[in-house]
Motif scaffolding. Sequence first.
Motif, PDB file in Angstrom:
ATOM      1  N   GLY A 210       0.874  -1.326  -0.112  1.00 47.37           N
ATOM      2  CA  GLY A 210      -0.016   0.061   0.420  1.00 47.37           C
ATOM      3  C   GLY A 210       0.780   1.669   0.294  1.00 47.37           C
ATOM      4  O   GLY A 210       0.766   2.661  -0.257  1.00 47.37           O
ATOM      5  N   ALA A 211       2.365   1.310   0.587  1.00 47.75           N
ATOM      6  CA  ALA A 211       2.622   2.468   1.183  1.00 47.75           C
ATOM      7  C   ALA A 211       3.905   2.290  -0.421  1.00 47.75           C
ATOM      8  O   ALA A 211       4.040   3.741  -0.792  1.00 47.75           O
ATOM      9  N   ALA A 212       3.896   1.479  -0.870  1.00 50.81           N
ATOM     10  CA  ALA A 212       4.471   1.311  -2.461  1.00 50.81           C
ATOM     11  C   ALA A 212       3.757   2.303  -3.346  1.00 50.81           C
ATOM     12  O   ALA A 212       4.101   3.044  -4.370  1.00 50.81           O
ATOM     13  N   ALA A 213       2.474   1.638  -3.689  1.00 53.75           N
ATOM     14  CA  ALA A 213       1.174   2.125  -4.121  1.00 53.75           C
ATOM     15  C   ALA A 213       1.399   3.404  -4.326  1.00 53.75           C
ATOM     16  O   ALA A 213       1.271   5.095  -5.102  1.00 53.75           O
ATOM     17  N   GLN A 214       0.990   4.338  -3.061  1.00 56.58           N
ATOM     18  CA  GLN A 214       0.796   5.964  -2.553  1.00 56.58           C
ATOM     19  C   GLN A 214       1.987   6.163  -3.575  1.00 56.58           C
ATOM     20  O   GLN A 214       2.376   7.335  -4.278  1.00 56.58           O
ATOM     21  N   ALA A 215       3.320   5.836  -3.748  1.00 54.77           N
ATOM     22  CA  ALA A 215       4.398   6.771  -3.886  1.00 54.77           C
ATOM     23  C   ALA A 215       4.665   6.665  -5.582  1.00 54.77           C
ATOM     24  O   ALA A 215       5.004   7.299  -5.905  1.00 54.77           O
ATOM     25  N   VAL A 216       4.270   5.788  -6.003  1.00 52.96           N
ATOM     26  CA  VAL A 216       4.175   5.404  -7.803  1.00 52.96           C
ATOM     27  C   VAL A 216       2.434   6.221  -7.947  1.00 52.96           C
ATOM     28  O   VAL A 216       3.282   6.944  -9.235  1.00 52.96           O
ATOM     29  N   LEU A 217       1.680   6.110  -7.107  1.00 55.14           N
ATOM     30  CA  LEU A 217       0.301   7.272  -7.498  1.00 55.14           C
ATOM     31  C   LEU A 217       0.851   8.301  -7.972  1.00 55.14           C
ATOM     32  O   LEU A 217       0.071   9.411  -8.495  1.00 55.14           O
ATOM     33  N   ALA A 218       1.719   9.005  -6.583  1.00 52.69           N
ATOM     34  CA  ALA A 218       1.617  10.253  -6.220  1.00 52.69           C
ATOM     35  C   ALA A 218       3.086  10.631  -7.167  1.00 52.69           C
ATOM     36  O   ALA A 218       3.403  12.206  -8.171  1.00 52.69           O
ATOM     37  N   ASP A 329      14.932  -6.696   1.726  1.00 46.49           N
ATOM     38  CA  ASP A 329      14.650  -5.696   0.397  1.00 46.49           C
ATOM     39  C   ASP A 329      13.796  -5.456   0.418  1.00 46.49           C
ATOM     40  O   ASP A 329      12.658  -4.446  -0.893  1.00 46.49           O
ATOM     41  N   CYS A 330      12.074  -5.910   0.618  1.00 48.24           N
ATOM     42  CA  CYS A 330      10.434  -6.240   0.446  1.00 48.24           C
ATOM     43  C   CYS A 330      10.289  -4.765   1.331  1.00 48.24           C
ATOM     44  O   CYS A 330       9.991  -4.965   2.048  1.00 48.24           O
ATOM     45  N   THR A 331      10.759  -3.216   1.079  1.00 47.93           N
ATOM     46  CA  THR A 331      10.499  -2.182   2.152  1.00 47.93           C
ATOM     47  C   THR A 331       9.055  -1.352   0.906  1.00 47.93           C
ATOM     48  O   THR A 331       9.970  -1.818  -0.154  1.00 47.93           O
ATOM     49  N   ALA A 332       8.720  -1.271   1.260  1.00 43.37           N
ATOM     50  CA  ALA A 332       7.729  -0.060   0.432  1.00 43.37           C
ATOM     51  C   ALA A 332       8.311   0.478  -0.583  1.00 43.37           C
ATOM     52  O   ALA A 332       8.271   1.111  -1.788  1.00 43.37           O
ATOM     53  N   GLU A 333       9.809   1.480   1.023  1.00 41.43           N
ATOM     54  CA  GLU A 333      10.785   2.212  -0.642  1.00 41.43           C
ATOM     55  C   GLU A 333      11.167   1.458  -1.884  1.00 41.43           C
ATOM     56  O   GLU A 333      11.149   2.321  -3.105  1.00 41.43           O
ATOM     57  N   ARG A 334      11.704   0.366  -1.908  1.00 44.99           N
ATOM     58  CA  ARG A 334      11.932  -0.652  -2.744  1.00 44.99           C
ATOM     59  C   ARG A 334      11.867  -1.161  -3.320  1.00 44.99           C
ATOM     60  O   ARG A 334      11.115  -1.184  -4.429  1.00 44.99           O
ATOM     61  N   LEU A 335      10.047  -0.986  -3.252  1.00 50.57           N
ATOM     62  CA  LEU A 335       9.157  -1.813  -3.877  1.00 50.57           C
ATOM     63  C   LEU A 335       8.559  -0.851  -4.941  1.00 50.57           C
ATOM     64  O   LEU A 335       8.497  -0.919  -6.183  1.00 50.57           O
ATOM     65  N   GLU A 337      10.504   1.861  -6.136  1.00 45.82           N
ATOM     66  CA  GLU A 337      11.562   1.657  -6.787  1.00 45.82           C
ATOM     67  C   GLU A 337      11.961   1.337  -7.703  1.00 45.82           C
ATOM     68  O   GLU A 337      11.382   1.186  -8.805  1.00 45.82           O
ATOM     69  N   ALA A 338      10.968  -0.370  -7.760  1.00 40.65           N
ATOM     70  CA  ALA A 338      11.545  -0.730  -8.601  1.00 40.65           C
ATOM     71  C   ALA A 338       9.946  -0.888  -9.530  1.00 40.65           C
ATOM     72  O   ALA A 338      10.141  -0.848 -11.001  1.00 40.65           O
ATOM     73  N   VAL A 339       8.630  -0.255  -9.040  1.00 40.47           N
ATOM     74  CA  VAL A 339       8.032  -0.137  -9.838  1.00 40.47           C
ATOM     75  C   VAL A 339       7.436   0.830 -10.835  1.00 40.47           C
ATOM     76  O   VAL A 339       7.672   0.359 -11.933  1.00 40.47           O
ATOM     77  N   LEU A 340       8.535   2.009 -10.089  1.00 40.38           N
ATOM     78  CA  LEU A 340       8.468   3.462 -11.588  1.00 40.38           C
ATOM     79  C   LEU A 340       9.564   2.583 -12.052  1.00 40.38           C
ATOM     80  O   LEU A 340       9.493   3.468 -13.931  1.00 40.38           O
ATOM     81  N   GLY A 341      10.993   2.151 -12.063  1.00 45.56           N
ATOM     82  CA  GLY A 341      11.602   1.335 -13.096  1.00 45.56           C
ATOM     83  C   GLY A 341      10.908   0.841 -14.030  1.00 45.56           C
ATOM     84  O   GLY A 341      10.671   1.029 -15.264  1.00 45.56           O
ATOM     85  N   VAL A 342       9.881   0.083 -13.850  1.00 49.36           N
ATOM     86  CA  VAL A 342       9.451  -1.311 -14.413  1.00 49.36           C
ATOM     87  C   VAL A 342       8.507  -0.334 -15.672  1.00 49.36           C
ATOM     88  O   VAL A 342       8.603   0.007 -17.222  1.00 49.36           O
TER      89      VAL A 342
END
Length: 377
Positions: A210-218, A329-335, A337-342
């Motif tokens: 959820g936190a990773a998604a919030q960063a991606v949506l931002a 490595d399964c942290t919101a920040e690292r997740l 980062e990876a999604v944005l890279g994809v």
Amino acid sequence: MKRIFLVAGEASGDKLGQAVMRGLKQLHPDIAFAGVGGPLMEAEGLQPLFPMAELSVMGLAEVLPKYRALLRRKDETVAAALAFQPDILLTIDSPDFCKRVAKDVRAANPAIRTVHYVAPSVWAWRPKRAARLAEFTDKVLTLLPFEPELMRAAGMAAEFTGHPVVAEPEAGAAEIAAFRAKYGLGDAPLLLLLPGSRMGEVTRLSARFGAAAQAVLAAHKGMRAVVVVADAVQAFLAENKGLFPPDTLFLRPEDGQEKRAAFAAADVALAASGTVSLELAAAGTPMVIGYDMAWLSRVIMARMLLIDTVTLVNLVSETRAVPERIGKDCTAERLAEAVLGVLAQPQAQAEAARLTMERLGKGGEDPGLRAAKALLS
């Protein structure tokens, strides 16, 4: 009349069981079934001994508190199998539970032929499992093309029967458009969130996803998050919607077609490790894999793991195209980062996905029917 006793312990096994039961009924319309399975196997005529969900636990730390209950269920299953007097005992996935059932059945009645569907991942960890399985198993049906050689080396017959994901129909433009219209998604780009089907993994991963998604949506204005909700974790996600971004769509697909449409409509997926990576590859959806376990399980697995990736797409395609964030490595920040890279390189996984589907049997005979034929041969 052929008599088959089946044992499946989780949702993926239930799906495999359904497919092989359909195949068996094509070959022998009067076949009789008994055993343990879920709703999909029930739809094919199985009356399960007890709810399959009781067996859907994973990881050493998760299993220990339920050990006595699992042992009782194992004894019940063995007794029922012996009473049914089947031609074949077919155990499906769930290796820890299934091997105990098969071992006890073999000890009590060696005349019952035992087949295991889904090879243990000896290529990943605990390679000696193959030799132990051979002590009470006559044949292994594998989902991955490189596994039969490993099983035969341990002393069992083995056959690659194809992976059921290749038999699923693809969602076309009309299905995708209908899905978007039904949920008012318009043409918004979609981030698909798949935190798992087991309670342990969903409770562990939801906040991070959820936190990773919030960063991606931002970073991608107008993007919507979609969480696909598995039946076993429906209550938890209903009570914890606040872990995910506002306006997240929580989707309980009405059927497989809607789920496939959701997968195909997504621009990117963040998913728990497992078979879902193959479903995403079939849909052509680029992905990031994230996973973590209880601390004790994580420590033990880290010391025993034999491979550098846990993602099936990477393994079957012999690439490392799908990024993964596992354990620490399964942290919101690292997740995120990876999604944005994809999202920055959405076609980078396309060839790995195509190769994976080809190697899993796409375009060939239905895997359920292949498995049924291999079971009886």
